[in-house]
Design a protein around this motif. Sequence first.
Motif, PDB file in Angstrom:
ATOM      1  N   VAL A 183       0.849  -1.186   0.000  1.00  0.00           N
ATOM      2  CA  VAL A 183       0.000   0.000   0.000  1.00  0.00           C
ATOM      3  C   VAL A 183       0.890   1.242   0.000  1.00  0.00           C
ATOM      4  O   VAL A 183       1.899   1.305   0.724  1.00  0.00           O
ATOM      5  N   VAL A 184       0.543   2.211  -0.805  1.00  0.00           N
ATOM      6  CA  VAL A 184       1.340   3.440  -0.916  1.00  0.00           C
ATOM      7  C   VAL A 184       1.399   4.125   0.448  1.00  0.00           C
ATOM      8  O   VAL A 184       0.350   4.461   1.027  1.00  0.00           O
ATOM      9  N   PRO A 185       2.602   4.354   1.006  1.00  0.00           N
ATOM     10  CA  PRO A 185       2.708   4.956   2.348  1.00  0.00           C
ATOM     11  C   PRO A 185       2.007   6.293   2.484  1.00  0.00           C
ATOM     12  O   PRO A 185       1.444   6.604   3.545  1.00  0.00           O
ATOM     13  N   SER A 186       1.998   7.098   1.419  1.00  0.00           N
ATOM     14  CA  SER A 186       1.372   8.419   1.511  1.00  0.00           C
ATOM     15  C   SER A 186      -0.133   8.331   1.746  1.00  0.00           C
ATOM     16  O   SER A 186      -0.757   9.299   2.192  1.00  0.00           O
ATOM     17  N   LEU A 187      -0.723   7.166   1.458  1.00  0.00           N
ATOM     18  CA  LEU A 187      -2.150   6.975   1.733  1.00  0.00           C
ATOM     19  C   LEU A 187      -2.406   6.601   3.192  1.00  0.00           C
ATOM     20  O   LEU A 187      -3.546   6.685   3.660  1.00  0.00           O
ATOM     21  N   LEU A 188      -1.357   6.193   3.885  1.00  0.00           N
ATOM     22  CA  LEU A 188      -1.512   5.711   5.255  1.00  0.00           C
ATOM     23  C   LEU A 188      -1.319   6.811   6.294  1.00  0.00           C
ATOM     24  O   LEU A 188      -1.944   6.783   7.357  1.00  0.00           O
ATOM     25  N   PHE A 189      -0.460   7.789   5.993  1.00  0.00           N
ATOM     26  CA  PHE A 189      -0.201   8.841   6.979  1.00  0.00           C
ATOM     27  C   PHE A 189      -1.448   9.649   7.338  1.00  0.00           C
ATOM     28  O   PHE A 189      -1.647   9.992   8.513  1.00  0.00           O
ATOM     29  N   PRO A 190      -2.347   9.980   6.374  1.00  0.00           N
ATOM     30  CA  PRO A 190      -3.590  10.663   6.768  1.00  0.00           C
ATOM     31  C   PRO A 190      -4.453   9.830   7.717  1.00  0.00           C
ATOM     32  O   PRO A 190      -5.084  10.381   8.623  1.00  0.00           O
ATOM     33  N   ILE A 191      -4.479   8.500   7.518  1.00  0.00           N
ATOM     34  CA  ILE A 191      -5.259   7.624   8.404  1.00  0.00           C
ATOM     35  C   ILE A 191      -4.691   7.692   9.822  1.00  0.00           C
ATOM     36  O   ILE A 191      -5.433   7.799  10.808  1.00  0.00           O
ATOM     37  N   ILE A 192      -3.365   7.626   9.917  1.00  0.00           N
ATOM     38  CA  ILE A 192      -2.712   7.699  11.231  1.00  0.00           C
ATOM     39  C   ILE A 192      -3.051   9.010  11.917  1.00  0.00           C
ATOM     40  O   ILE A 192      -3.448   9.040  13.093  1.00  0.00           O
TER      41      ILE A 192
END
Length: 621
Positions: A183-192
């Motif tokens: 999964v693209v990391p940049s998509l995960l930081f907003p979730i965090i």
Amino acid sequence: MGFITGNPPEVDAATFLERPFLDRVRATSTHWVDYGFGTPKMVHTIYILKLLVLYIGAGLTIATFTSSQNVFDIGTWWNEPIVYQKLILWTVLLESIGIAGSWGPLAGHFKPMTGGVLYWLRPGTIRLPPWPGKVPLTSGDTRTVFDVVLYAALLVNLVLALTLPGVHTWPVAAASANNAGLVVPSLLFPIIALLIIIGLRDKVIFLAARSEQYLPAILFFAALSFVDMIVALKLLIVVVWVGAGVSKIGHHFSMVVPPMISNTPWMPSKAIKRALYRNYPNDLRPSIVAGGVAHMLGTLVTVVTPLVLLFSTNHTLTLAAVVLMVAFHLFIVSTFPLAVPLQWNLLFAFATIFLFAGFPAWDGYGVTDMSSMWLPAGIVAALVFFPILGNLRPDLVSFLPSMRLYSGNWASATWAFAPGAEEKLDLFIPRPAPLTRTQLLATHTPEEADVVMHQLLSFRSMHSQGRALFSLMMRHLGEDIDIYSVREAEFSCNSLVAFNFGDGHFHNEHLITAIQRRCNFAPGEFIIAQIESQPLHKGVQEYKMIDAALGVIERGTYRVADAVAEQPWLPNGPIPFDVLWTLDSDGVEAKIREAMMREAMMRETMMRETDMAETYLVAQP
């Protein structure tokens, strides 16, 4: 159990409330031994279909299709890292919506069966910040448009991370035959970021999303290199398992197993169920058999087996440990425990296979294979911080981050309403679902609904906390306990904030204050007995007695040994308590004056609003 009708307690519903309170508890607790909640098997069928179609079917289809995998070719994706990542994101999405854990009748959601999204997308509902007044921009207990926007943004970002294709990297290509990427990391930081911000404003959503476990996993996805990520995920699941196992040491867990197995729909043998109790129907304390099942198949398995999985380089031993942990989680699913954490258990069963069979230690995925010797030490230290703090100071940390899963050592509460007072909750607190008893009226007569409400109390009475809570109510209400409406707080809390997973911190003084601000109960109308979890190093539990109108009126402790030694229906009277503080008469009088002033102001506001409405209606042509 019948498929449609179930097995309700064999009592005369029409006269049930005429019996003394403890007599009602005895009738429903002895019924629990043979039938559990007595749920119709149609309800279990709904849960099974939801698991097969929604969680497994839809989840695997989305995770594989968006990763260029064929869902029917299990051999090509069972150890694909992006599939595992997306299954975790899928689980977080369902938990955040409110259609995973704490869903449906076995969690007190009868009509509607879903809480979550119906509450959290609605401004004006109750929200519960974890540290009210101590963190900037988090004060208040009413959900705002800003809160709704944050929550909606979380759901949108989870959907994006789930559906967009992954990014291809060399380490994944080396470990995977298909190289579907990550999964693209940049998509995960907003979730965090959104989970943290939402958690500071409403602990209910944060814990409903099971952020205490999934947030670290998402952080590992976003920030670590491939090998470090895999090993960190192993450390995470082992800390969860071992933390849960350690928390089972003591008196409480032996009392969890008998009522859990009694509630198992596929076990029709009354003899097996009764063998878990010392002498049915007169002594419902756990038997030696129950203690053996609890601590040999529960405590020992969840402490020793994870350590074997983490450090073993023996193929046969590792495979046996994988099979054992998968069987452990599937057994829990089969019992349909109240609060129904079914998706979590299925995910952990798959995680066991993916992490320890798909990426075994002997293939370069052991603790010593991380990029720095300090990295595993730092990750473990971070992961065990809240479990250690929460088991030494349970008043500071929810039992979920404390990893006291299934332990039986939970903060709990019992509510008691004077006749007619409970109706204020539906009158003055707008929300999508009414009180549990009101929901039951769609399918039950009022008298039958009262019996079901006592079945929920009987579940609590089978655990150590129930004996303490009912003892406190007996001490403070006296004979009036027979006419008060006594409620299991976990289920009442569900109808007010959309979710509860056995966490008594959801209905502590902060929720009571929010309720009182809206309902303005008079002194004596709404009484709460509340107990904290047992600290790991102490043999006592702390309690509080709260009058919604007066605040905390008494604090003290009780010995856990006294609670576990009693029967659910307290035939010897209340257990002993060590009272440490009580509100004196001057304090009571001052609080009563404050309550009277608030009530007068509330009545004045209601009268003014009524006059304005009447004036408006008269002015209409």
